[in-house]
Design an enzyme around this catalytic site. Structure first.
Site, PDB file in Angstrom:
ATOM      1  N   THR A  82      -0.953 -10.397   1.348  1.00 22.92           N
ATOM      2  CA  THR A  82      -0.304 -10.322   0.029  1.00 22.92           C
ATOM      3  C   THR A  82       0.329  -8.956  -0.195  1.00 22.92           C
ATOM      4  OG1 THR A  82      -2.035 -11.737  -0.900  1.00 22.92           O
ATOM      5  CG2 THR A  82      -0.624 -10.611  -2.458  1.00 22.92           C
ATOM      6  N   HIS A 197      -6.144 -19.751  -2.248  1.00 28.67           N
ATOM      7  CA  HIS A 197      -6.544 -18.758  -1.244  1.00 28.67           C
ATOM      8  C   HIS A 197      -7.651 -19.352  -0.387  1.00 28.67           C
ATOM      9  CE1 HIS A 197      -7.891 -15.035   0.607  1.00 28.67           C
ATOM     10  NE2 HIS A 197      -6.879 -14.398   0.062  1.00 28.67           N
ATOM     11  N   ASP A 256       3.697 -16.069  -0.444  1.00 25.65           N
ATOM     12  CA  ASP A 256       3.504 -14.705   0.056  1.00 25.65           C
ATOM     13  C   ASP A 256       3.335 -14.644   1.574  1.00 25.65           C
ATOM     14  OD1 ASP A 256       0.867 -15.736  -0.004  1.00 25.65           O
ATOM     15  OD2 ASP A 256       0.003 -13.930  -0.924  1.00 25.65           O
TER      16      ASP A 256
HETATM   17  C1  GP9 Z   1      -6.180 -10.262  -3.547  1.00 28.02           C
HETATM   18  C2  GP9 Z   1      -5.104 -11.257  -3.344  1.00 28.02           C
HETATM   19  C3  GP9 Z   1      -5.267 -11.993  -2.045  1.00 28.02           C
HETATM   20  O1  GP9 Z   1      -5.987  -9.467  -4.670  1.00 28.02           O
HETATM   21  O2  GP9 Z   1      -3.862 -10.664  -3.455  1.00 28.02           O
HETATM   22  O3  GP9 Z   1      -5.000 -11.159  -0.983  1.00 28.02           O
HETATM   23  P1  GP9 Z   1      -4.723 -11.710   0.487  1.00 28.02           P
HETATM   24  O4  GP9 Z   1      -6.037 -11.970   1.134  1.00 28.02           O
HETATM   25  O5  GP9 Z   1      -3.925 -12.951   0.400  1.00 28.02           O
HETATM   26  O6  GP9 Z   1      -3.962 -10.625   1.137  1.00 28.02           O
HETATM   27 MN    MN Z   2      -2.071 -13.658  -0.248  1.00 31.68          MN
END
Ligand code: GP9
Ligand code: MN
Length: 415
Positions: A82, A197, A256
């Site tokens: 991200t 996620h 992302d």
């Molecule tokens: C954590 C969120 C997820 O704040 O942005 O992060 P990632 O694991 O996808 O890099």
């Molecule tokens: Mn992410």
């Protein structure tokens, strides 16, 4: 050293894409909302899973009169996930090949999109219900000139309102719109969702479609969390309308990075009805959706330009009438005639409208057949050059020596 900056500067100037005259400044003064959609890959869009639609709301946007939907757009992130996507979007530079630039170079000088918008009267902020120090965000957001970070302390996470890594997307969007009603306008809010996620769990009341049936629990559940996120975006649009923020905003949404890694190739092959996932397929699977939703534009289209996250900064700033001709950007405006059909991945893979370069092999884009590596040589070379220049800027903190208001190099760097 300074001579490196001279070289990078010459390259950037020589390769600049002229803004599209018709689009430049067309939406000047609007609020800008950029939504980072966690782990959303393009393969679920306009697709179904055992007969059930996975993203009904986003699918409707692909046919919407006010939405540009880019179906040949790719993430360019590395290990910073991200945070890499944030870095790329803000700076139109690549992340690093090792580690996360948010951690390793959080104190550098940057000329971020937020900084440009701030200079043009925007209230700039990021909204994300996680601890502020996660990914070193609290530190680097200062370097990126982001005026306010609405972190987890800006949200009320009620009973049953968190899953996986934190606050669920629906209450997150609802409370974020509430914050927006209190912001000075125009504002730039960059929002980062969280529910879709890994490991992709949901509370039973949030499940809207069945699990898929494969040997990968991860892929099986992914469709369900994507479906939940789609619902959350629909609620978000409704809330913006209800609060009177919709008509005067531009809403940019993109995935992302991948959600399903190559560890799940067998299950992916089954879902996509393929015998196996080849390096060619894996590269194309890095496509993430991009939506540029402009209420009232009446010009919605499906855009097939091969492009990546690095192109967002110039594209967005030009829509808002902000000149970037002096900026040290490696991306190009997606509406420009000069935008080339190419995307470079952080690991050196390249996709164009003609070829895919992956795993040291060259593939015909249309057929997936392996072809003579010589056909890919020119794109391999330009990938090496661009990744090298991006690394030079970051590792040398070269923007210290660059006056982005005038485009002049600061003399100190010449010593
Ligand atoms: C954590 C969120 C997820 O704040 O942005 O992060 P990632 O694991 O996808 O890099
Ligand atoms: Mn992410």
């Amino acid at each position: 050293d300074g001579s490196e900056l001279v070289e990078v500067n010459n390259y950037v100037r020589a390769n600049q894409a002229e803004p599209n005259a018709e689009m430049f400044g067309k939406y000047e003064g609007r609020n800008l909302i950029v939504v980072s959609l966690e782990s959303l890959q393009n393969f679920v869009i306009n697709n179904d899973m055992n007969g059930q639609e996975v993203t009904p709301f986003l699918n409707s946007l692909t046919k919407d009169k006010d939405t540009y939907y880019f179906n040949n757009f790719y993430h360019q992130t590395g290990l910073g996930k991200t945070s890499d996507s944030e870095f790329i979007v803000e700076n139109s530079l690549f992340g690093l090949g090792r580690g996360a630039v948010f951690f390793t170079h959080g104190g550098n000088t940057y000329n971020s999109m937020a900084e440009r918008l701030g200079e043009n009267g925007y209230f700039t902020n990021v909204m994300h219900p996680n601890n502020k120090s996660f990914w070193n965000r609290d530190m680097i957001y200062q370097s990126l000139n982001i005026q306010k970070y609405y972190d987890v302390n800006s949200y009320e996470v009620g009973e049953g309102e968190a899953v996986n890594w934190g606050m669920k997307d629906i209450p997150f969007f609802q409370q974020s719109v509430q914050h927006m009603t209190e912001m000075p306008q125009p504002f730039y809010s960059r929002m980062i969702t969280l529910t879709n996620h890994y490991p992709f769990y949901l509370d039973p009341e949030d499940i809207m479609i069945d699990e898929y049936t494969s040997n990968s629990g991860t892929l099986n559940r992914y469709f369900q969390t994507v479906r939940y996120m789609d619902e959350a975006i629909k609620v978000f649009f409704e809330d913006l309308k209800e609060k009177g923020l919709y008509d005067n905003s531009i809403i940019v949404m993109y995935g992302d990075h991948y959600g399903i890694s190559e560890n799940h190739n067998k299950a992916m092959a089954m879902y996509l009805d393929k015998e196996a996932i080849t390096p060619y397929d894996s590269a194309l699977l890095q496509s993430v959706p991009l939506f540029i939703h402009v209420p009232g534009s009446n010009d919605g289209q499906v855009m097939e330009e091969v492009s990546g996250q690095i192109d967002l900064r110039p594209t967005i700033l030009h829509l808002l009438g902000i000149d970037t001709s002096k900026d040290m950007q490696l991306g190009a405006d997606l509406f420009s005639e000069d935008h080339e059909d190419v995307v470079i991945f952080r690991d050196g893979r390249v996709i164009t409208d003609k070829v895919v370069y992956a795993s040291d092999a060259c593939y015909d884009r249309a057929t997936g057949e392996q072809i003579d590596i010589a056909v890919c040589e020119p794109v391999i070379e330009s990938a090496t050059t661009e990744l090298g220049y991006s690394d030079a800027i970051i590792n040398g903190d070269l923007l210290r020596f660059y006056d982005s208001a005038t485009g002049n190099l600061i003399q100190n760097s010449m010593k």
